[in-house]
Write a protein that holds these residues in place. Structure first.
Motif, PDB file in Angstrom:
ATOM      1  N   ALA A 188       0.991  -1.063   0.028  1.00 52.15           N
ATOM      2  CA  ALA A 188       0.123   0.052  -0.074  1.00 52.15           C
ATOM      3  C   ALA A 188       0.893   1.194  -0.158  1.00 52.15           C
ATOM      4  O   ALA A 188       1.974   1.239   0.678  1.00 52.15           O
ATOM      5  CB  ALA A 188      -0.933   0.020   1.261  1.00 52.15           C
ATOM      6  N   SER A 189       0.385   2.222  -0.777  1.00 58.12           N
ATOM      7  CA  SER A 189       1.184   3.519  -0.475  1.00 58.12           C
ATOM      8  C   SER A 189       0.015   4.748  -0.965  1.00 58.12           C
ATOM      9  O   SER A 189      -1.128   4.257  -1.541  1.00 58.12           O
ATOM     10  CB  SER A 189       1.803   3.774  -1.890  1.00 58.12           C
ATOM     11  N   TYR A 208       3.622  13.452  -6.266  1.00 57.06           N
ATOM     12  CA  TYR A 208       4.536  12.191  -6.044  1.00 57.06           C
ATOM     13  C   TYR A 208       4.320  10.918  -6.892  1.00 57.06           C
ATOM     14  O   TYR A 208       4.965   9.817  -6.696  1.00 57.06           O
ATOM     15  CB  TYR A 208       4.155  11.795  -4.611  1.00 57.06           C
ATOM     16  N   LEU A 209       3.264  11.097  -7.783  1.00 53.10           N
ATOM     17  CA  LEU A 209       3.487  10.019  -8.986  1.00 53.10           C
ATOM     18  C   LEU A 209       4.658   9.657  -9.491  1.00 53.10           C
ATOM     19  O   LEU A 209       4.893   8.406  -9.749  1.00 53.10           O
ATOM     20  CB  LEU A 209       2.434  10.679  -9.979  1.00 53.10           C
ATOM     21  N   PRO A 210       5.589  10.406 -10.040  1.00 56.38           N
ATOM     22  CA  PRO A 210       6.714  10.073 -10.617  1.00 56.38           C
ATOM     23  C   PRO A 210       7.692   9.223  -9.657  1.00 56.38           C
ATOM     24  O   PRO A 210       8.223   8.177 -10.009  1.00 56.38           O
ATOM     25  CB  PRO A 210       7.726  11.184 -10.759  1.00 56.38           C
ATOM     26  N   GLY A 211       7.581   9.462  -8.583  1.00 51.76           N
ATOM     27  CA  GLY A 211       8.148   8.578  -7.624  1.00 51.76           C
ATOM     28  C   GLY A 211       7.549   7.297  -7.444  1.00 51.76           C
ATOM     29  O   GLY A 211       8.185   6.248  -7.280  1.00 51.76           O
ATOM     30  N   PHE A 212       6.293   7.071  -7.320  1.00 51.55           N
ATOM     31  CA  PHE A 212       5.596   5.736  -7.226  1.00 51.55           C
ATOM     32  C   PHE A 212       5.466   4.964  -8.488  1.00 51.55           C
ATOM     33  O   PHE A 212       5.894   3.916  -8.249  1.00 51.55           O
ATOM     34  CB  PHE A 212       3.922   6.181  -7.017  1.00 51.55           C
ATOM     35  N   LEU A 213       5.789   5.788  -9.774  1.00 53.49           N
ATOM     36  CA  LEU A 213       5.814   4.834 -10.590  1.00 53.49           C
ATOM     37  C   LEU A 213       7.378   4.074 -10.839  1.00 53.49           C
ATOM     38  O   LEU A 213       7.479   3.031 -11.001  1.00 53.49           O
ATOM     39  CB  LEU A 213       5.897   5.616 -11.927  1.00 53.49           C
ATOM     40  N   THR A 254       3.467  -1.035   3.870  1.00 52.85           N
ATOM     41  CA  THR A 254       3.157   0.144   3.351  1.00 52.85           C
ATOM     42  C   THR A 254       4.665   0.538   2.524  1.00 52.85           C
ATOM     43  O   THR A 254       5.463   0.449   3.351  1.00 52.85           O
ATOM     44  CB  THR A 254       2.667   1.142   4.251  1.00 52.85           C
ATOM     45  N   LEU A 255       4.589   1.359   1.720  1.00 60.38           N
ATOM     46  CA  LEU A 255       5.979   1.874   1.100  1.00 60.38           C
ATOM     47  C   LEU A 255       5.655   3.264   0.727  1.00 60.38           C
ATOM     48  O   LEU A 255       4.744   3.840  -0.007  1.00 60.38           O
ATOM     49  CB  LEU A 255       6.273   1.144  -0.065  1.00 60.38           C
TER      50      LEU A 255
END
Length: 785
Positions: free
Chosen positions: A34-35, A41-46, A128-129
């Motif tokens: 989960a995040s 923060y989308l670029p980091g999540f991708l 969680t990350l």
């Protein structure tokens, strides 16, 4: 038909309970990552998603994306990078009542939204990350954690406080009670306000968390001065204001270089994943490999993706993908895999062509000849099947499939049968020598339910896996009736075919032309937790419906299967589906002259199953083995513990216990036994602890107490039917060893009473069997066989 001795009415049985979800029955842990993700923060999540796949190619759990609103394009980008995304919108207003250090900073407000993860109720473990992390190493240890709330202690604050960037949360914390504690602290402001969600968790936990090694949340501050990232780092965390996708921060160049390894276009990412060595998860391989194959038409990539489809029982998908790629004539392996897929959907002539091409390569020839032999055998051509098997053995004398096919087809003798008009035809899975002991016993047990003569004078055998053709139809219609069963025939990946979608290889048009009574007897719906029929579902549904419509008697071996099958049928057919226990569970009533042992051996027999291990154990095999080691040591103080192997693979528990825990178990090779020896072995022991369905049902039928190691819903179904759910323990149970010893001791301490209880439970199943016998006798016109 055996003459009833008590009643001819359908005997009352305990009201069936609607089966719970499969994982609730097996106890298999549901695990998710989960995040919290927003547009900033989308670029980091991708990058995080890419890093997780490239660093752990064999891991694919559900990934919960908590968010407060994402653009459709962002949702599409996320879905493209993970096949099991679950978007859940947070209750943002819920956190407005929390005391904060800076109420007007939108980043501060969003820092609390990850706490919504504690409101998740449909998983047993959630990891969680933070979205400013990348995964660099194996996360297997985290996936195996089963206790507490685990995290890495903060870098600057010693061991008392955790860093909330990575949390491994078990079910006891995913509760209303824990959420209430979080709310109480948040609203009161009795925490370090500048630490946001992390401050609240530290205030609530007060140091009571499972401490993980720093490599699982290695903060970049440890690398100040442009230090290299240690090779042991599993998760690198870019804490602080400056994120790599925003330009980064001076002094951390080597760390940011590691992050940029995962800033890849989709095409490069897909290619990088496929190039990784080792085992890959089916879902990831299909998710990344399918667009890669469409883009490149690479036959080797197509082979690997198709093989993943086949391993999951997705045969049509495999045939469609690999069949659309041009395969060079001399590229044997893709031809072999395509041949496998085509034969599994009953496109036999096309499969033969592909497999013959594959026999030209020495490294693929043996397997290809084995498949060619199987196709010939399916069509009733034993001579051709034997010839192909011999060719395969010429390439590889140790090839098991060719050896078994050769033994099955050489010197085949046709039994002398009685007059056709006095026989029943019997569709069943007739097990080869050294095959599964339970399946070996089943055909005879079914026949005993119809009468004491189980031989060719009264029965005409039809192997379920052979193509039911015009000649087979003619032979069946010349008999008094057709019995189908027993066993778990409703399963998509044992003897796959495109004619029915289940184990009996019968086309619809021939099924409809059977004009003698059709009796489906003690069949089970055998799909595992997490197993589906894929694109073959429609074929299976059509075949199932026609079978139920055509059947004069349709009996399933447990109420769980009844509910599953009724869900797949129109309401008008529901009442045709009835309960018929597996005849192995009433063995003492069926075998003429049966006598219970005057004295039993002081033994406890343990059976473990290893087919489809991923579906059985998930991430918990190491735990299961350690718990079984504990149980075996304790039970060994009361009786001699032995491994009973229904199939060759079942011996693995003996090997693994010796290698990992120094425990030696004698092995009983039941796969080599005949029916009488199987029954005798189970009747003489004091207790059987079994994971296979028939490692419970057969000893129960012989009057022996059982404990089921539940890794498949059918185990729980049977125990529910006999109203003894306490005789089962999930292989995932956190305290499996202790509970197994406790329950075994209870059964052994008052063994006579336990045996009497088994007899009583069996008598209830026998009443149902007798009542059904009366109906079956009417169906057959009152004649006995």
């Amino acid at each position: 038909m055996t003459t009833p001795t008590t009643t001819t009415a359908q005997a009352p049985v305990p009201a069936p309970r609607t089966p719970a979800p499969a994982n609730a029955l097996t106890g298999k842990r549901r695990v998710a990552f989960a995040s919290f993700v927003d547009e900033n923060y989308l670029p980091g999540f991708l990058a995080l998603l890419r890093s997780l796949a490239l660093s752990n190619p064999g891991v694919c759990e559900d990934f919960i994306v908590l968010h407060d609103g994402l653009r459709p394009a962002s949702v599409a980008q996320i879905r493209a990078l993970h096949p099991r995304i679950d978007f859940r919108r947070v209750d943002a207003e819920h956190y407005d009542s929390y005391a904060k250090g800076d109420q007007d900073n939108y980043l501060v407000r969003k820092a609390y939204f990850i706490l919504d993860v504690f409101r998740v109720r449909d998983y047993d473990t959630v990891i969680t990350l933070d979205t400013d992390m990348v995964v660099l190493g194996d996360l297997g240890e985290l996936l195996q954690l089963r206790d507490g709330l685990a995290a890495v202690p903060q870098f600057f604050y010693g061991q008392h406080k955790l860093n909330s960037g990575l949390l491994v949360i078990q079910r006891e914390y995913l509760s209303d009670e824990f959420c209430a504690k979080i709310d109480e602290v948040g609203r009161a402001g009795t925490y370090e306000l500048d630490k946001h969600d992390q401050g609240i968790l530290n205030a609530v936990l007060d140091g009571d968390f499972v401490q993980l090694d720093a490599r699982y949340n290695f903060v970049k501050r440890r690398l100040s001065g442009d230090l290299p990232v240690p090779d042991t780092t599993a998760i690198l965390h870019f804490t602080g204001r400056h994120k790599p996708w925003q330009g980064g921060e001076a002094g951390y160049g080597q760390a940011e270089d590691r992050w940029r390894e995962f800033e890849l276009p989709d095409a490069e990412f897909h290619a990088a994943y496929l190039a990784l060595p080792g085992t890959k998860h089916h879902d990831l391989l299909v998710h990344y490999g399918t667009p890669h194959v469409r883009r490149t038409a690479d036959p080797e990539s197509a082979r690997r993706v198709a093989a993943a489809h086949i391993a999951a029982g997705e045969y049509q998908e495999a045939a469609d993908l690999l069949g659309a790629v041009r395969i060079p004539v001399d590229d044997a392996w893709p031809h072999e895999v395509l041949g496998h897929a085509l034969m599994s959907v009953s496109r036999y002539e096309e499969a033969r062509a592909q497999l013959l091409l594959a026999t030209a390569a020495p490294n693929r020839a043996a397997t290809s000849f084995a498949r060619l032999a199987q196709i010939a055998w399916i069509h009733g051509d034993d001579a051709t099947a034997a010839a192909y098997a011999i060719e395969g053995l010429g390439v590889d004398p140790t090839h098991r499939a060719n050896r078994l096919m050769y033994k099955r087809t050489k010197d085949v003798s046709t039994p002398v049968e009685g007059p056709a008009a006095e026989q029943l035809a019997h569709v069943a899975f007739y097990m080869d020598r050294q095959g599964n002991a339970g399946d070996k016993l089943l055909p005879e047990s079914v026949r005993l339910a119809f009468g004491q003569d189980t031989g060719p004078a009264r029965w005409h055998s039809i192997h379920a896996h052979r193509l039911f053709d015009e000649a087979a139809l003619e032979r069946v219609n010349a008999r008094r009736g057709l019995v189908i069963g027993g066993g778990g025939l409703f399963i998509p990946d044992t003897a796959p075919n495109g004619n029915s979608g289940w184990q009996w290889n019968v086309p619809d048009e021939l099924l409809e032309r059977i004009d003698v009574p059709v009796m489906v007897y003690a069949v089970g719906f055998n799909a595992f937790d997490g197993q589906a029929y894929g694109h073959g579902r429609d074929r299976f549904l059509s075949s199932l419906r026609k079978l139920v419509e055509r059947a004069s008697f349709f009996g399933l071996r447990n109420h769980g299967s009844i509910e599953k099958v009724r869900e797949l049928l129109p309401p008008s057919l529901h009442d045709k589906v009835r309960f018929q226990p597996c005849p192995t569970t009433v063995t003492r009533q069926l075998v003429r002259g049966w006598t219970d042992p005057a004295q039993r051996e002081n033994t406890v027999l343990i059976n473990a199953a290893y087919d489809r291990s991923g579906l059985r154990f998930g991430h918990d095999y190491k735990h299961f083995l350690a718990e079984m080691a504990t149980a075996v040591k304790e039970l060994g103080k009361r009786a001699e513990v032995k491994c009973v192997a229904h199939s060759l693979d079942d011996e693995r528990i003996a090997f693994d216990l010796r290698r990992e825990h120094g425990i030696s178990l004698p092995v009983i090779p039941m796969y080599d036994f005949g029916c009488d020896e199987i029954r005798s072995t189970y009747a003489r022991t004091k207790l059987v602890i079994g994971m296979r369905g028939h490692a419970g049902m057969i000893p129960f039928g012989c009057g022996t107490p059982i404990i089921s190691l539940i890794s498949h819903p059918k185990m729980a179904y049977f125990l529910s039917d006999i109203d003894r759910p306490e005789w089962g323990i999930s292989v995932h149970d956190r305290h499996l060893g202790a509970r197994l010893v406790e329950r075994a001791a209870g059964l052994l301490d008052d063994h006579a009473a336990t045996v009497a209880d088994v007899h009583g439970r069996q008598q209830e199943l026998w009443k149902v069997t007798e009542a059904n016998a009366a109906d079956l006798r009417v169906i057959q016109g009152g004649a006995l066989i």
